[in-house]
Scaffold this motif. Structure first.
Motif, short mmCIF file in Angstrom:
data_model
loop_
_atom_site.label_atom_id
_atom_site.label_comp_id
_atom_site.label_asym_id
_atom_site.label_seq_id
_atom_site.Cartn_x
_atom_site.Cartn_y
_atom_site.Cartn_z
N GLU A 23 -74.56 70.40 -6.94
CA GLU A 23 -75.21 71.59 -6.60
C GLU A 23 -75.57 71.22 -5.02
O GLU A 23 -75.73 72.14 -4.45
N PHE A 24 -76.11 70.14 -4.94
CA PHE A 24 -76.41 69.60 -3.41
C PHE A 24 -75.27 69.87 -2.49
O PHE A 24 -75.41 70.27 -1.34
N ARG A 25 -74.17 69.47 -2.76
CA ARG A 25 -72.97 69.50 -1.93
C ARG A 25 -72.61 70.79 -1.74
O ARG A 25 -72.22 71.03 -0.54
N ASP A 26 -72.90 71.77 -2.64
CA ASP A 26 -72.31 73.23 -2.45
C ASP A 26 -73.30 73.97 -1.77
O ASP A 26 -72.97 75.14 -1.44
N LEU A 27 -74.55 73.62 -1.47
CA LEU A 27 -75.52 74.48 -0.70
C LEU A 27 -75.15 74.62 0.69
O LEU A 27 -75.46 75.50 1.32
#
Length: 163
Positions: A23-27
């Motif tokens: 989720e953090f990577r895909d922000l």
């Protein structure tokens, strides 16, 4: 798979004790092929110059900034340093920090900046406000304030919100 504050979180990879949260990577919008090639060339020539930023949790160090540098370093077996970001107490704090921190990192186009501004403006304030030393890294932002912060029009942020 890891668990934070009772939430199940998908983990892409753990390398050298650094947890990559999907989720953090895909922000953040991904690098173009040209940007990735340039980053790889720089890292092969000079190494990873800036420490990767992490949120230090009981489960491990969760990567906040440096996803592309870490991937390149792992690919080529190049060492990197990590540095904990102070003041991150929750996933919401971490997401706010990631989004706000990216606005000066790369040449994001206007649509990408508007999308990030909209995300930031629409996030709820996180963390434990009952703590005496609580300070939200961003605080409550209105769309106009987020637009100014990301150097886009309020209208762009409004349109990005509905996409």
């Amino acid at each position: 798979m890891f668990f934070f504050e009772g939430e199940q979180v998908m983990t892409v990879e753990t390398t050298n004790g650094v947890i990559v949260d999907a989720e953090f990577r895909d922000l953040i919008p991904p690098l173009s092929a040209e940007e990735r090639a340039g980053l790889e060339a720089d890292i092969l020539r000079e190494g990873v110059l800036d420490a990767l930023k992490v949120w230090r949790t009981a489960e491990g160090d969760v990567l906040l900034d440096g996803h592309n540098r870490r991937a390149t370093a792992v690919k080529f077996g190049i060492a990197y340093m990590v540095e904990a970001v102070p003041g991150i107490a929750s996933r919401e704090d971490a997401k706010r920090w990631i989004i706000d921190h990216q606005r000066h990192r790369r040449n994001l186009n206007e649509a990408q900046r508007a999308m990030l501004a909209g995300l930031l403006a629409n996030m709820e304030k996180g963390g434990d406000r009952r703590r005496e030393n609580f300070k939200s890294p961003i605080g409550d932002l209105k769309q106009a304030d987020a637009a100014e912060r990301f150097n886009v029009s309020k209208r762009s942020v409004e349109r990005a919100h509905f996409i």
